[in-house]
Design a protein around this motif. Structure first.
Motif, PDB file in Angstrom:
ATOM      1  N   SER A 128     -51.590  70.393  37.745  1.00 30.43           N
ATOM      2  CA  SER A 128     -51.332  71.412  36.721  1.00 30.43           C
ATOM      3  C   SER A 128     -50.350  72.449  37.235  1.00 30.43           C
ATOM      4  O   SER A 128     -49.429  72.868  36.517  1.00 30.43           O
ATOM      5  CB  SER A 128     -52.645  72.078  36.310  1.00 30.43           C
ATOM      6  OG  SER A 128     -53.590  71.103  35.961  1.00 30.43           O
ATOM      7  N   TYR A 129     -50.522  72.841  38.497  1.00 27.61           N
ATOM      8  CA  TYR A 129     -49.613  73.821  39.080  1.00 27.61           C
ATOM      9  C   TYR A 129     -48.185  73.269  39.147  1.00 27.61           C
ATOM     10  O   TYR A 129     -47.222  73.907  38.748  1.00 27.61           O
ATOM     11  CB  TYR A 129     -50.099  74.218  40.480  1.00 27.61           C
ATOM     12  CG  TYR A 129     -49.097  74.993  41.268  1.00 27.61           C
ATOM     13  CD1 TYR A 129     -48.386  74.399  42.313  1.00 27.61           C
ATOM     14  CD2 TYR A 129     -48.807  76.321  40.952  1.00 27.61           C
ATOM     15  CE1 TYR A 129     -47.438  75.110  43.017  1.00 27.61           C
ATOM     16  CE2 TYR A 129     -47.855  77.035  41.657  1.00 27.61           C
ATOM     17  CZ  TYR A 129     -47.168  76.425  42.683  1.00 27.61           C
ATOM     18  OH  TYR A 129     -46.220  77.113  43.386  1.00 27.61           O
ATOM     19  N   LEU A 130     -48.052  72.052  39.657  1.00 29.14           N
ATOM     20  CA  LEU A 130     -46.719  71.481  39.834  1.00 29.14           C
ATOM     21  C   LEU A 130     -46.009  71.273  38.503  1.00 29.14           C
ATOM     22  O   LEU A 130     -44.798  71.428  38.397  1.00 29.14           O
ATOM     23  CB  LEU A 130     -46.821  70.138  40.573  1.00 29.14           C
ATOM     24  CG  LEU A 130     -47.230  70.196  42.038  1.00 29.14           C
ATOM     25  CD1 LEU A 130     -47.372  68.797  42.598  1.00 29.14           C
ATOM     26  CD2 LEU A 130     -46.220  70.998  42.842  1.00 29.14           C
ATOM     27  N   ARG A 140     -39.836  67.636  39.749  1.00 29.97           N
ATOM     28  CA  ARG A 140     -40.168  66.221  39.619  1.00 29.97           C
ATOM     29  C   ARG A 140     -40.445  65.619  40.984  1.00 29.97           C
ATOM     30  O   ARG A 140     -41.304  64.754  41.135  1.00 29.97           O
ATOM     31  CB  ARG A 140     -39.029  65.494  38.902  1.00 29.97           C
ATOM     32  CG  ARG A 140     -39.148  63.980  38.857  1.00 29.97           C
ATOM     33  CD  ARG A 140     -40.303  63.491  38.008  1.00 29.97           C
ATOM     34  NE  ARG A 140     -40.549  62.065  38.246  1.00 29.97           N
ATOM     35  CZ  ARG A 140     -41.699  61.449  38.001  1.00 29.97           C
ATOM     36  NH1 ARG A 140     -42.706  62.112  37.495  1.00 29.97           N
ATOM     37  NH2 ARG A 140     -41.836  60.160  38.244  1.00 29.97           N
ATOM     38  N   ARG A 141     -39.735  66.105  42.011  1.00 25.64           N
ATOM     39  CA  ARG A 141     -39.943  65.560  43.363  1.00 25.64           C
ATOM     40  C   ARG A 141     -41.355  65.811  43.832  1.00 25.64           C
ATOM     41  O   ARG A 141     -42.015  64.920  44.363  1.00 25.64           O
ATOM     42  CB  ARG A 141     -38.972  66.221  44.355  1.00 25.64           C
ATOM     43  CG  ARG A 141     -37.673  65.584  44.360  1.00 25.64           C
ATOM     44  CD  ARG A 141     -37.024  65.541  45.740  1.00 25.64           C
ATOM     45  NE  ARG A 141     -35.642  65.154  45.482  1.00 25.64           N
ATOM     46  CZ  ARG A 141     -34.594  65.912  45.710  1.00 25.64           C
ATOM     47  NH1 ARG A 141     -34.727  67.097  46.265  1.00 25.64           N
ATOM     48  NH2 ARG A 141     -33.389  65.500  45.398  1.00 25.64           N
ATOM     49  N   ALA A 142     -41.814  67.038  43.639  1.00 24.22           N
ATOM     50  CA  ALA A 142     -43.164  67.379  44.078  1.00 24.22           C
ATOM     51  C   ALA A 142     -44.187  66.565  43.294  1.00 24.22           C
ATOM     52  O   ALA A 142     -45.154  66.055  43.836  1.00 24.22           O
ATOM     53  CB  ALA A 142     -43.412  68.874  43.894  1.00 24.22           C
ATOM     54  N   ILE A 143     -43.935  66.455  41.980  1.00 24.48           N
ATOM     55  CA  ILE A 143     -44.853  65.662  41.158  1.00 24.48           C
ATOM     56  C   ILE A 143     -44.880  64.221  41.650  1.00 24.48           C
ATOM     57  O   ILE A 143     -45.945  63.598  41.752  1.00 24.48           O
ATOM     58  CB  ILE A 143     -44.429  65.714  39.673  1.00 24.48           C
ATOM     59  CG1 ILE A 143     -44.570  67.140  39.140  1.00 24.48           C
ATOM     60  CG2 ILE A 143     -45.254  64.758  38.840  1.00 24.48           C
ATOM     61  CD1 ILE A 143     -43.981  67.337  37.764  1.00 24.48           C
ATOM     62  N   TYR A 144     -43.707  63.699  42.001  1.00 26.72           N
ATOM     63  CA  TYR A 144     -43.641  62.313  42.462  1.00 26.72           C
ATOM     64  C   TYR A 144     -44.439  62.131  43.747  1.00 26.72           C
ATOM     65  O   TYR A 144     -45.113  61.118  43.937  1.00 26.72           O
ATOM     66  CB  TYR A 144     -42.182  61.899  42.665  1.00 26.72           C
ATOM     67  CG  TYR A 144     -41.979  60.410  42.718  1.00 26.72           C
ATOM     68  CD1 TYR A 144     -41.668  59.761  43.916  1.00 26.72           C
ATOM     69  CD2 TYR A 144     -42.106  59.639  41.579  1.00 26.72           C
ATOM     70  CE1 TYR A 144     -41.479  58.399  43.960  1.00 26.72           C
ATOM     71  CE2 TYR A 144     -41.923  58.269  41.610  1.00 26.72           C
ATOM     72  CZ  TYR A 144     -41.609  57.649  42.812  1.00 26.72           C
ATOM     73  OH  TYR A 144     -41.436  56.293  42.844  1.00 26.72           O
TER      74      TYR A 144
END
Lengths: 580, 187, 434
Positions: free
Chosen positions: C68-70, C77-81
């Motif tokens: 949720s934070y990301l 998108r990189r962090a989510i990936y």
């Protein structure tokens, strides 16, 4: 804009992209190879495996005819070893190939995603178009597509439906859902046996056992939770129930070796805030004896929970009849009639209409009929008796004995004959319904009346005894009463005339039983007094169990089942070795 | 435009209301689950007295090497020379020859104890859960061998594939703190 | 000679003995060992320590919070990936994808309808937690946590747009799957979500061949069509869609405001970006009103029709329940329509129950399925009518925004927005360049 602003790169055909593409291709190729290997392995084991095993089976058959053929033996052993090695090898191969496949897929994905990243186009708005028109058009198509999906689903449903159903509705008439009366008479299907009479026709019941030495005792099994209810026997299964404030359980023991076959749990509804169950310690939560109709066993507890289990321990249904308002705790045992479970649910003081009689369908738990009774709480159990070819359900409470038609609950007759804390159940013997008023009298009622028969059908009253707990036992000539302090009284069934009284000087809560020509009287210390049936008390022998007993015993073909305070005992001979 | 604003407010109110209802519903579902919950996980076990040794345990497990293995209750075993679980019905000799063994993977090991008793042990790494030995033992012997789910191998799937295929519905869920249904000896 | 005689007696004896272990007595009494031999113990390896369950739940909660934070704050998108990969590895390959929130629907249903089943508390938490987070943050669970979604997300290489008509039609399948799963779980027949889970075979690295083929096909399709299971089959997704419509903080393409530059039109591989709408063109409005009225009238008709159809299907639906299958098999054998017996009927006959009882029980179950089928059919009718109505109304929209129900919160669209770039540059400008 600073130099460190992120740029969306242009299409890049550089070295990085080439490497990524090659990696992806390599990964894909390897993935394909490993998939092919796995499929080949599968085909190998699916095709070659069974062929080899058939060959081995054929050779094994041959060797039975030629046991001395050494060559054949050697061949068999080699082939067997080969098959086993092959199987293990294939398992290992599959495992390794699966990991390699996973690895190559990962490689492919990394290559593909990097390629994609490096060859990404910058975002561009599409050609200008009339958004409104497009939206309307797509909506139209979408609606038709949804309609199409519905048609497809309906088509699928139609295909399923047209496969046809196996119609076993009519097959339900094949055999009743319950045992016949004849079958019931051979078992001990409820409190005090068939008809609640406490009478057993078996002539091979043991008369000698000793709890201390173990003589005559076939087995002894610990019952997990305590309860005052009596054993119920159907062929090779013994049913008991036990409960404590937190749990209610039904137990099924194996009749021949005492193994606990299953224990069924009966959950209870949570109590409302102000409700409390006030029980006498002597009653406990499991004072009511279970009942079986030869297909299912039914149990009821002091919390008002009723449950049905099949003989394999699967719970079929469970119902809660509401917390019973009963001063000593609910103790009425269950009765069955054909497919019905009959529950006498007397409560309170008789003025508020809380007391009811329920008849539930044994298979589903659905209420078939229930009638209100303007009667207060009682501790007797109902009995179904056969009078002149018709069945009557006879109940006893303060102050009336009431008889109903068990099929629909229609009241047949009632007679005022007993007041006070009525706990001894009625029985049918010598053509009369025999009822006990505690501390007062024994009365004989003719059951062929209609309506209120107090004045007309009470044939005699005997006012010299009145047990407060134990139910009577009788045959065509004599009726026997057991008072809880040990006074054993015999009367003439037809006239009520007292024939003798004998003080056994022990305490009794188990009801007396009549087995062929003997009387079995179980006192609270666990000693069984065996006496002759007759106009005079003649003791044959006593047998000590060595444990306190509160519940009435059960008698079936050659065996007695006695529930002690903690254990269930089987008294009898070991069955002959061999198939059952 | 006020009409738009009205519509917006109504929609917002509806949305907020539904949001609250959903949250309350979830709270209710949680409450119900907590009230009727099992602190422990439930694991799969076979009721050994219902099993008819059909052989599905070997083939239906999602794992290639089935999590169901044969277990031996030594207290029940008769230690017979002519063990009907170890030997085929008509053995050429009472020995360990492949032509005489019931077990297709050779997982039962037979060792001499004293005359005339032999000890039989199961090598779990070889057992495939086919139940042929169990069938022989139950039919002609004491029934000391039985198939049971091994928890160091079982993945504890939410729906056990073998349970679905079991013809006698012998698979049960038991609480994880009493994870085994074993054949015990009474007395 | 002696051996043959022994064999013969054993064989004959065995023919007479029942071959099923209903009751056991000692045919061969346990031996008295004189040589001091001690009986070995039966080894019982314990199951996975229940402490691991609590660890899994904690990691799940943390993953949801991080997702949720990301997705809302960091918008990278990189962090989510990175979280996607972690979720795939932990919830997928490490926990082997079981128990998952999708399957937990069935456990919760079973708890409601069967008083003898008590749901393990982790299953209840796994079911409720993503729904709660969705009510606040949108489908962040789908974005970075669900292992089934993650495995599809990583194989997506070249997204192809699915036309709206196909998407609408296919999504009816997800509702049907949910309804059927609830029906079969409530009647205690089967957990079909678990039975037909296409990806769990990959997580376990072994499984039924049919399922492996199904899963592989879905993944191969998923290389081109974004997350097909999530969009068209996932029963939990049905619930998440509805909850996501009500989310407090919706996922937005732009961090601040939309300038309608149209750069994000092709950004979403899942077709979840909605364009601004205009008023109905003149002439269309009255037709649209009539159409809407028609569908509103059609709603009760479809519900009733669906209920009737579902009720009629009680026999094939009931066949999912093992007792009904047993009853059908036993009946066919007893009436001579099938020769021979199979394992199921043999097992039934070994219990000694009367077949009449079995038929009665199966009939009672069929009646339950008649009611359940009617509810399922009515539900599907309602869903279809709802879809038709939804496709006939026009929601006023002025910005480019993700569809509140369909957005899988993957974060791919952020980079397409110039406002996003502004925000990133502003962040960078705060750090002096050297």
């Amino acid at each position: 804009m600073t130099e460190t602003m992120e740029q969306i790169p242009e299409r890049d055909k550089g070295v990085g992209c080439q490497t990524a593409r090659k990696t992806a291709i390599v990964g894909a190729v390897f993935a394909g190879v490993f998939t092919a290997l796995l499929v080949a392995n599968l085909i190998g084991s699916a095709v070659l495996g069974p062929a080899r095993e058939l060959k081995l089976d054929a050779m094994k058959l041959r060797v039975q005819k030629e046991p001395d053929n050494k060559e054949l033996l050697a061949e068999i052993r080699q082939l067997d070893l080969k098959i086993r090695r092959d199987r293990l090898w294939r398992w290992e191969f599959d495992r390794k190939a699966a990991y390699m496949l996973l690895g190559s897929v990962v490689v492919f994905l990394i290559g593909a995603q990097v390629t994609r990243l490096l060859t990404r186009e910058p975002p561009r708005p599409g050609p200008v178009r009339d958004v409104g028109e497009v939206q309307i058009e797509t909506a139209v198509h979408a609606r038709w597509a949804v309609a199409g999906a519905v048609v497809l689903l309906a088509g699928g449903a139609w295909l399923l439906y047209s496969r046809g159903a196996v119609d076993f509705v009519q097959a339900q008439d094949q055999g009743p859902a319950y045992a016949s009366m004849a079958e019931m008479r051979e078992q001990w299907p409820r409190f005090r046996g068939p008809g609640g009479a406490g009478v057993s026709m078996y002539t091979n019941i043991p008369t000698r056992w000793d709890g201390k030495t173990g003589e005559g005792i076939l087995w002894k099994a610990e019952v997990p939770l305590a309860g005052r209810n009596s054993p119920v026997v159907w062929k090779d299964r013994i049913f008991l129930t036990g409960a404590d404030p937190n749990a209610r359980e039904v137990y099924c023991f194996d009749g021949f070796d005492g193994r606990l076959l299953w224990r069924g749990d009966v959950p209870t509804a949570p109590l409302p805030e102000d409700a409390e169950l006030d029980l006498m310690e002597d009653t406990g939560y499991a004072a009511s004896t279970a009942a079986t109709d030869g297909r299912r066993v039914y149990a009821i507890f002091a919390t008002g929970d009723v449950a049905a289990f099949d003989f394999n321990g699967r719970r079929l249904w469970r119902k809660n009849l509401g917390l019973p308002d009963n001063v000593y705790g609910y103790a009425t045992s269950l009765e069955t009639y054909e497919n019905l479970v009959l529950i006498q649910y007397d409560q309170s003081d008789g003025t508020d209409g809380k007391s009811r009689f329920y008849a539930l369908d044994g298979l589903s738990g659905r209420t078939v009929w229930d009638v209100r009774r303007a009667l207060p709480n009682s501790w007797t159990s109902p009995v179904v008796v056969e009078v002149e070819g018709r069945h009557q359900l006879v109940t006893l409470s303060d102050p009336c004995a009431v008889a109903y038609d068990p099929a629909d609950g229609r009241e047949l007759w009632r007679a005022e004959c007993a007041t006070g804390d009525v706990a001894a159940s009625p029985i049918y013997a010598g053509g009369l319904i025999l009822v006990i008023e505690p501390y007062a009298q024994l009365a004989g009622i003719k059951p062929d009346g209609q309506g209120d028969v107090t004045e007309t059908h009470i044939v005699w009253r005997m006012e010299e005894a009145g047990p407060d707990i134990c139910s009577p036992v009788a045959n065509d000539q004599y009726v026997y009463l057991m008072e809880s302090e040990g006074l054993f009284v015999c009367c003439n069934v037809q006239t009520g005339e007292k024939l003798y009284e004998h003080d056994l000087r022990e305490s009794f809560t188990a009801s007396p039983s009549m087995v062929a020509d003997k009387l079995y009287l179980l006192d609270m210390k666990g000693v069984m007094h065996i006496a002759e049936v007759g106009p005079k008390y003649k003791e044959i022998t006593t047998c000590a169990l060595g444990e306190e007993c509160f519940a009435s015993p059960a008698f079936v073909d050659g065996r007695i089942y006695i529930r002690g305070d903690e254990n269930l005992y089987c008294i009898g001979e070991a069955p002959e070795a061999g198939p059952r | 435009m006020t009409r738009n604003k009205d519509v917006m407010n109504r929609r917002k109110f509806l949305r907020e209301g539904l949001w609250g209802a959903c949250l309350a519903g979830l709270g209710g579902a949680t409450g119900l689950s907590v009230a009727r919950n099992n602190r422990d996980n439930m694991v799969w076990q076979i009721d050994p007295y219902l099993c008819i040794q059909c052989g599905n345990c070997a083939t239906y497990c999602v794992l290639e090497e089935s999590a169901v293995k044969c277990v031996h209750s030594y207290a029940k075993c008769g230690y017979c020379d002519l063990c009907t679980a170890y030997l085929v019905p008509e053995p050429t000799a009472l020995d360990t020859g492949a032509e005489n063994e019931m077990c297709p993977t050779g997982a039962i090991k037979r060792t001499f104890v004293e005359d005339p008793y032999y000890e039989y042990t199961i090598d779990e790494s070889l057992c495939n859960g086919c139940g042929k030995c169990v069938k022989g033992c139950n039919a002609f012997g004491n029934g000391s061998l039985y198939l049971q789910v091994r928890h160091d191998r079982c993945l504890n799937c939410n729906e056990c594939a073998i349970a679905v295929a079991c013809p006698s519905q012998a698979f049960k869920r038991v609480p994880a703190d009493q994870p085994y249904l074993l054949k015990e000896v009474v007395h | 000679m002696m051996l043959r005689f022994l064999r013969f007696t054993v064989f004959v004896f065995a023919l007479l003995a029942p071959s099923l272990a209903v009751c056991q007595e000692y045919r061969f009494p346990p031996p008295d060992f004189e040589s001091g031999y001690e009986l070995p113990e039966t080894v019982v390896p314990p199951p996975r320590d229940s402490a691991y369950e609590y660890v899994d739940t904690a990691v799940f909660l943390l993953a949801l919070i991080l997702a949720s934070y990301l997705i809302h704050k960091k918008r990278s998108r990189r962090a989510i990936y990175a979280l996607v990969i972690f979720s795939l590895l932990y919830f997928g390959f490490w926990r082997r994808g079981c128990i998952c929130p999708i399957g937990a629907i069935q456990n919760v249903t079973l708890t409601i309808f069967d008083s003898s089943y008590a749901i393990p508390i982790t299953a209840a938490i796994f079911f409720v937690l993503p729904l709660v987070f969705t009510l606040f943050f949108g489908r962040t669970f789908c974005g970075a946590v669900c292992p089934l979604g993650m495995i599809q997300d990583v194989v997506l290489v070249r997204p192809v747009k699915v036309p709206l008509w196909l998407e609408s039609a296919l999504r009816v399948l997800a509702y049907a799957y949910l309804g059927a799963a609830v029906l079969f779980a409530a009647t205690g027949s089967a957990f079909i979500i678990c039975r037909y889970d296409p990806f769990v075979a990959f997580f376990r690295l072994s499984g039924n061949w049919n399922l492996l083929v199904f899963g592989t096909s879905l993944l191969l399709i998923g290389v081109f069509v974004g997350r097909p299971y999530c969009r068209f089959l996932c029963p939990y997704g049905v619930l998440l869609r509805q909850f996501s419509r009500l989310a407090k903080w919706r996922v937005t393409i732009t961090p601040t405001e939309c300038v309608k530059c149209r750069l994000c039109e092709d950004a979403c591989p899942f077709g979840a970006i909605r364009e601004p709408t205009e008023d109905w063109p003149t002439g269309q409005y009255r037709i649209a009103k009539k159409r809407l009225a028609l569908f509103l009238v059609l709603l009760p008709v479809l519900v009733a029709g669906g209920a009737w159809g579902g009720h009629k299907l009680k026999a094939p639906l009931a066949r999912m329940h093992p007792t009904v299958r047993t009853a059908e098999r036993v009946y066919l054998e007893e009436t001579g329509q099938i020769e021979g017996t199979d394992d199921v009927s043999d097992a039934f006959r070994a219990t000694g129950r009367a077949s009449g009882d079995l038929y009665r029980e199966a009939s009672m179950l069929r009646d339950r399925f008649a009611l359940g089928g009617a509810l399922l059919g009515g539900f599907l009718g309602f869903v279809v009518a709802g879809k038709l109505i939804a496709l006939s109304v026009r929601r006023r929209r002025s910005d480019y925004e993700p569809d509140s129900a369909g957005c899988l919160a993957c974060g791919r669209c952020y980079r397409y927005c110039p406002k996003e770039h502004e925000r990133l540059n502003q962040k960078k400008e705060r750090v002096p360049a050297h």
